[in-house]
Design a protein around this motif. Structure first.
Motif, short mmCIF file in Angstrom:
data_model
loop_
_atom_site.label_atom_id
_atom_site.label_comp_id
_atom_site.label_asym_id
_atom_site.label_seq_id
_atom_site.Cartn_x
_atom_site.Cartn_y
_atom_site.Cartn_z
N ILE A 93 16.12 3.97 6.31
CA ILE A 93 16.68 5.23 5.85
C ILE A 93 16.10 5.52 4.47
CG2 ILE A 93 18.78 6.52 5.32
CD1 ILE A 93 20.29 4.59 7.15
N LEU A 94 15.01 6.29 4.44
CA LEU A 94 14.35 6.65 3.18
C LEU A 94 14.01 5.41 2.34
CD1 LEU A 94 16.54 9.76 2.19
CD2 LEU A 94 14.33 9.74 3.36
N GLY A 95 13.55 4.37 3.02
CA GLY A 95 13.16 3.16 2.31
C GLY A 95 14.29 2.17 2.09
N PHE A 96 15.44 2.42 2.70
CA PHE A 96 16.59 1.52 2.59
C PHE A 96 17.06 1.13 3.99
CE2 PHE A 96 16.60 4.00 -1.27
CZ PHE A 96 16.99 3.12 -2.26
N ALA A 97 17.71 -0.02 4.07
CA ALA A 97 18.35 -0.46 5.32
C ALA A 97 19.86 -0.53 5.09
CB ALA A 97 17.82 -1.82 5.75
N PRO A 98 20.67 -0.14 6.07
CA PRO A 98 22.12 -0.18 5.90
C PRO A 98 22.65 -1.61 6.04
CG PRO A 98 21.57 0.60 8.09
CD PRO A 98 20.27 0.45 7.36
N ALA A 99 23.65 -1.92 5.24
CA ALA A 99 24.26 -3.25 5.27
C ALA A 99 25.76 -3.12 5.09
CB ALA A 99 23.67 -4.15 4.18
N VAL A 100 26.51 -4.01 5.74
CA VAL A 100 27.96 -4.06 5.57
C VAL A 100 28.33 -5.49 5.19
CG1 VAL A 100 28.29 -4.47 8.05
CG2 VAL A 100 30.20 -3.64 6.65
N ASN A 101 29.22 -5.62 4.21
CA ASN A 101 29.64 -6.93 3.73
C ASN A 101 31.15 -7.07 3.83
OD1 ASN A 101 30.88 -8.24 0.96
ND2 ASN A 101 29.29 -9.51 1.87
N TYR A 102 31.59 -8.21 4.32
CA TYR A 102 33.02 -8.53 4.35
C TYR A 102 33.25 -9.79 3.50
CZ TYR A 102 37.38 -10.61 5.92
OH TYR A 102 38.63 -11.19 5.96
N THR A 103 34.24 -9.73 2.63
CA THR A 103 34.56 -10.87 1.77
C THR A 103 36.04 -11.19 1.90
OG1 THR A 103 32.85 -10.24 0.17
CG2 THR A 103 34.54 -11.77 -0.58
N GLU B 192 0.82 -1.20 0.00
CA GLU B 192 0.00 0.00 0.00
C GLU B 192 0.86 1.26 0.00
OE1 GLU B 192 -3.31 -0.02 2.79
OE2 GLU B 192 -3.16 -2.20 2.93
N LEU B 193 2.06 1.18 0.60
CA LEU B 193 3.00 2.31 0.58
C LEU B 193 3.77 2.38 -0.73
CD1 LEU B 193 4.45 2.04 4.20
CD2 LEU B 193 3.19 3.99 3.27
N GLN B 194 3.57 1.40 -1.61
CA GLN B 194 4.25 1.28 -2.89
C GLN B 194 5.77 1.11 -2.71
OE1 GLN B 194 3.07 4.34 -5.67
NE2 GLN B 194 0.96 3.60 -5.73
N GLN B 195 6.16 0.51 -1.61
CA GLN B 195 7.55 0.12 -1.40
C GLN B 195 7.68 -1.34 -1.86
OE1 GLN B 195 8.87 1.02 2.62
NE2 GLN B 195 7.97 3.07 2.56
N ASP B 196 7.61 -1.50 -3.18
CA ASP B 196 7.41 -2.82 -3.76
C ASP B 196 8.60 -3.75 -3.56
OD1 ASP B 196 4.93 -2.00 -4.55
OD2 ASP B 196 5.48 -1.61 -6.63
N ASP B 197 9.82 -3.23 -3.62
CA ASP B 197 10.99 -4.11 -3.47
C ASP B 197 11.01 -4.76 -2.10
OD1 ASP B 197 11.92 -3.60 -6.02
OD2 ASP B 197 13.13 -1.89 -5.39
N SER B 198 10.77 -3.95 -1.07
CA SER B 198 10.75 -4.49 0.28
C SER B 198 9.56 -5.42 0.49
CB SER B 198 10.72 -3.35 1.31
OG SER B 198 10.89 -3.84 2.61
N ALA B 199 8.40 -5.05 -0.09
CA ALA B 199 7.21 -5.91 0.01
C ALA B 199 7.48 -7.26 -0.63
CB ALA B 199 6.02 -5.23 -0.64
N THR B 200 8.09 -7.25 -1.81
CA THR B 200 8.39 -8.50 -2.51
C THR B 200 9.35 -9.36 -1.70
OG1 THR B 200 8.03 -7.47 -4.67
CG2 THR B 200 9.39 -9.47 -4.61
N HIS B 201 10.32 -8.74 -1.06
CA HIS B 201 11.27 -9.47 -0.21
C HIS B 201 10.51 -10.27 0.85
CE1 HIS B 201 14.69 -10.29 2.39
NE2 HIS B 201 14.08 -9.68 3.38
N HIS B 202 9.58 -9.63 1.53
CA HIS B 202 8.84 -10.32 2.60
C HIS B 202 7.86 -11.34 2.04
CE1 HIS B 202 10.34 -8.06 6.04
NE2 HIS B 202 10.31 -6.99 5.28
N LEU B 203 7.26 -11.05 0.90
CA LEU B 203 6.34 -12.01 0.30
C LEU B 203 7.07 -13.27 -0.14
CD1 LEU B 203 4.14 -9.54 -1.77
CD2 LEU B 203 3.36 -10.96 0.14
N GLU B 204 8.28 -13.13 -0.65
CA GLU B 204 9.05 -14.31 -1.04
C GLU B 204 9.39 -15.17 0.17
OE1 GLU B 204 12.28 -12.54 -3.12
OE2 GLU B 204 11.25 -12.60 -5.08
N LEU B 205 9.69 -14.52 1.30
CA LEU B 205 9.94 -15.27 2.53
C LEU B 205 8.68 -15.97 3.00
CD1 LEU B 205 12.17 -12.70 4.46
CD2 LEU B 205 12.93 -14.79 3.33
N LEU B 206 7.53 -15.31 2.86
CA LEU B 206 6.26 -15.93 3.25
C LEU B 206 5.92 -17.10 2.35
CD1 LEU B 206 4.22 -12.68 3.96
CD2 LEU B 206 4.78 -14.43 5.65
N ALA B 207 6.19 -16.96 1.05
CA ALA B 207 5.91 -18.06 0.12
C ALA B 207 6.70 -19.30 0.49
CB ALA B 207 6.23 -17.63 -1.31
#
Length: 457
Positions: free
Chosen positions: A421-431, A128-143
């Motif tokens: 943060i404006l529709g994003f979450a911070p992430a740090v990656n170490y490789t 409903e907020l049209q934050q589709d990328d984040s919504a899809t992320h959670h829907l895929e986990l629910l599926a």
């Protein structure tokens, strides 16, 4: 399936169910204050009955009454905090404050990511907020946590409808680029060569290091439904690595497009890929590649997904003709969901690279393992490991042996999913990469740290 409701013990007393039903039937629509009798019945109800009632009131237009009861009679017990956050979110959503509701739902999931009822309401709110990328992320986990394949297929169908309303998707990142050199980090100053009778010195330019630089990139994706059975998918990405010494700068582009035949349990895709790499010409690493690709996904069960792809490429190097040739790259992966917050993936791959020079032609076999796990306190961890065995086709004339490498790759990504943060979450990656080779020139370790923002939270 572990849901918020499953955190509430099932109603064991018929009296509790009758009291709940009576309460709902007697409360006037949109009433903000319960009657004396209703208050007495609510006080006599156990915690589980109260929570069931508050959820039903919040979702049936009587959110004002739910908010009043929640304030006057705070929930108790070990799960009170999560239950309270969820009901507060439902009340805010009923009042039209979708952003506030999403924040409450995220807070509950930050504490316990196994609350799939909360995740379902969060996904719906994000749509409903049209934050589709984040919504899809959670829907895929629910599926992945659906009780049946039919339920999972319904969720995936909903994801397809979301994609149709937002055919274009963008992402970008800015991060630190690790220090490297032309040998990908090798610290060796000599390489042994029986052909030349001993150690050969690696000159200073070849040992010169880049220092820490900056990496910037972005991607765009496009999807378009073609009737009931076909889907067109296209994507492009670009990345630049910039250092103080422009000798080490590099620029890469990639593009792909394919038509997918969609069926109930997955898809079959046929398309093409292309990529380009540019440098300043000093290292002769610029190239262009292109070729066809086959891809597929098959949902074995609601919790198990199999993906596979194979690509054939023609590669053309601008200033290094002996590297020109072909590459056949194939991979397969199986993902199993333990629940909506935890899944594991096992993968395998095979690469066959044929260059004009047999000395730099090789075959690689790989195996990998990765996990996705949402932890308490709002953290999500992605851990991945891969081992790659590479054997070259012909004798290395400098080292006097056929080159063989064993590369170990480990990665760890930590995301703070409740920090929006404006529709994003911070992430740090170490490789970390350890390349063991029987030729010391290619024996190295490398480390990289990548900071970015993600919508997959």
């Amino acid at each position: 399936m572990h849901t918020l409701i499953s955190r509430f013990p099932k109603l064991a007393k018929r009296v509790g169910l009758c009291a709940l039903s009576c309460f709902l039937l007697c409360v006037p629509a949109l009433a903000a204050q319960p009657t004396v009798q209703q208050t007495s019945e609510y006080e006599a109800a156990d915690e589980t009955s109260r929570v069931k009632l508050l959820i039903t009131l919040s979702k049936s237009g009587q959110h004002g009454l739910a908010a009043d009861l929640l304030q006057r009679y705070p929930l108790q017990g070990r799960h009170a905090a999560d239950r309270t956050l969820y009901i507060e979110g439902l009340v805010l959503k009923a009042e039209g404050d979708l952003t506030g509701a999403a924040k409450k739902f995220r807070a509950a999931l930050a504490h316990d990511p196994k609350l799939t009822l909360v995740r379902a309401d969060l996904a719906q709110t994000l749509v409903e907020l049209q934050q589709d990328d984040s919504a899809t992320h959670h829907l895929e986990l629910l599926a992945a946590d659906a009780p049946t394949e039919q339920d999972a297929a319904g969720i995936r169908s909903f994801i397809d409808r979301i994609d149709e309303r937002s055919p274009l998707k963008f992402s970008a990142f800015l991060s630190l680029a690790p220090s490297t050199n032309v040998n990908n980090g090798s610290g060796h100053t000599t390489v042994y060569s029986p052909v030349f009778g001993g150690d050969l010195t690696i000159d200073e330019d070849s040992r010169k290091k880049s220092g820490i630089g900056a990496a910037v990139g972005g991607s765009v994706g496009f999807t378009k439904r073609l009737g009931n059975d076909f889907l067109f998918v296209a994507a492009g990405s670009a990345e630049a690595r910039i250092y103080d010494d422009s000798t080490f700068n590099s620029y890469t582009l990639s593009q792909s497009a394919e038509i997918r035949y969609m069926f109930e349990r997955g898809y079959l895709g046929l398309g093409a890929v292309a990529s380009q790499a540019l440098d300043n010409g000093e290292f002769d690493l610029s190239y262009i590649s292109h070729g066809p690709r086959l891809s597929s996904r098959f949902n074995l069960t609601a919790r198990d997904r199999l993906t596979a792809s194979t690509t054939f490429e023609w590669r053309d190097y601008a200033s290094n003709a002996v590297s020109n040739g072909t590459a056949w790259i194939s991979d397969v992966a199986w993902t199993h969901a333990l629940d909506s917050s935890f899944n594991v993936t096992i993968s395998a791959g095979f690469d066959d690279v044929e260059a004009q020079s047999a000395m730099i032609s090789y075959e690689t076999r790989s195996a990998g393992f990765s996990t996705y796990k949402e932890l308490p306190w709002g953290f999500t961890i992605n851990a991945a490991g891969e081992v790659r065995f590479t054997e070259f086709d012909a004798l290395n004339v400098v080292a006097g042996v056929v080159r063989e490498d064993t590369r170990l790759i480990g990665g760890l990504t930590l995301t703070k999913r409740d920090l929006n943060i404006l529709g994003f979450a911070p992430a740090v990656n170490y490789t970390y990469v350890n390349n063991g080779s029987n030729i010391s020139l290619y024996d190295y370790d490398s480390h990289s740290v990548d900071f970015r923002l993600t919508k997959d939270f």
